[in-house]
Enzyme design. Sequence first.
Site, mmCIF file in Angstrom:
data_model
loop_
_atom_site.group_PDB
_atom_site.id
_atom_site.type_symbol
_atom_site.label_atom_id
_atom_site.label_comp_id
_atom_site.label_asym_id
_atom_site.label_seq_id
_atom_site.Cartn_x
_atom_site.Cartn_y
_atom_site.Cartn_z
ATOM 1 N N CYS A 6 -56.608 -17.686 -110.073
ATOM 2 C CA CYS A 6 -55.449 -17.339 -109.260
ATOM 3 C C CYS A 6 -55.100 -18.459 -108.288
ATOM 4 O O CYS A 6 -55.920 -19.328 -107.989
ATOM 5 C CB CYS A 6 -55.698 -16.042 -108.498
ATOM 6 S SG CYS A 6 -55.708 -14.579 -109.574
ATOM 7 N N HIS A 58 -51.588 -15.372 -104.259
ATOM 8 C CA HIS A 58 -52.012 -14.393 -103.256
ATOM 9 C C HIS A 58 -52.583 -15.052 -102.015
ATOM 10 O O HIS A 58 -52.859 -16.254 -101.992
ATOM 11 C CB HIS A 58 -53.045 -13.436 -103.863
ATOM 12 C CG HIS A 58 -54.339 -14.106 -104.258
ATOM 13 N ND1 HIS A 58 -55.359 -14.329 -103.358
ATOM 14 C CD2 HIS A 58 -54.772 -14.587 -105.442
ATOM 15 C CE1 HIS A 58 -56.363 -14.926 -103.974
ATOM 16 N NE2 HIS A 58 -56.043 -15.104 -105.240
#
Length: 237
Positions: free
Chosen positions: A202, A186
Amino acid sequence: MSVGGTLTRRSLFVGATAILLSGCAATARPTPKPVVVEPPPPVKGSVPAMYQAMPNEPFPIPEVNVSEVDPKFWRQEVDYPTQERPGTIIVDTPAKYLYHVLPGQRAMRYGIGVGREGFAWSGRAVVAYKRKWPRWTPPDEMVARQPKLEPYSIKNGGMGPGLKNPLGARALYIHKDGKDTLYRIHGSPEARSIGKAVSSGCIRMLNQDVVYLHDQVRDGSPIVVIPDPSKAHLAKS
């Protein structure tokens, strides 16, 4: 001197010059094959075109503060010999690079931020789907560690899209064996996090980079996450 004589001397001069020039061309060394090199350090106050502001996004993305990103982590196409097929995403956790494999043993390389020790993930999976300006819903385990995130929990509908959303401008959702791993690739506005281990597992990228990657990747693309050998015992595979 006659006009004809003048023209004759000019012709001789031009002819001699042409011979000299052709001689230089004949003895010049062949042009070396271009090689991929690291981009030069940024000039103070300058921003590469790829990291300039993106005012036409639903939430306008400001330009990257490139002084906070080591130039080796700037997006660039590089030689990348690999057995993985084109279209594969390879996350080199130790080196803090993400490679999107291209034909001809090439790849687009991006600098990334990765998970802190204890939150790392590695293995083979797929990019199940992608989202532009996604909502963010922290998993219950994260909410338990950080109660202040309760307003954004799954039961409360998560956080709406925007520049303050931790998933940034784009998110790629990683699934393994048909199940959501809860890990994402992301965007992030925090330029200084690129090249570091800072997130809760992440894979974060500059917003400009994840927008570009999003447009190149297809749903179902394979992803390989290489673990950090020093933290292999902590990785979830």
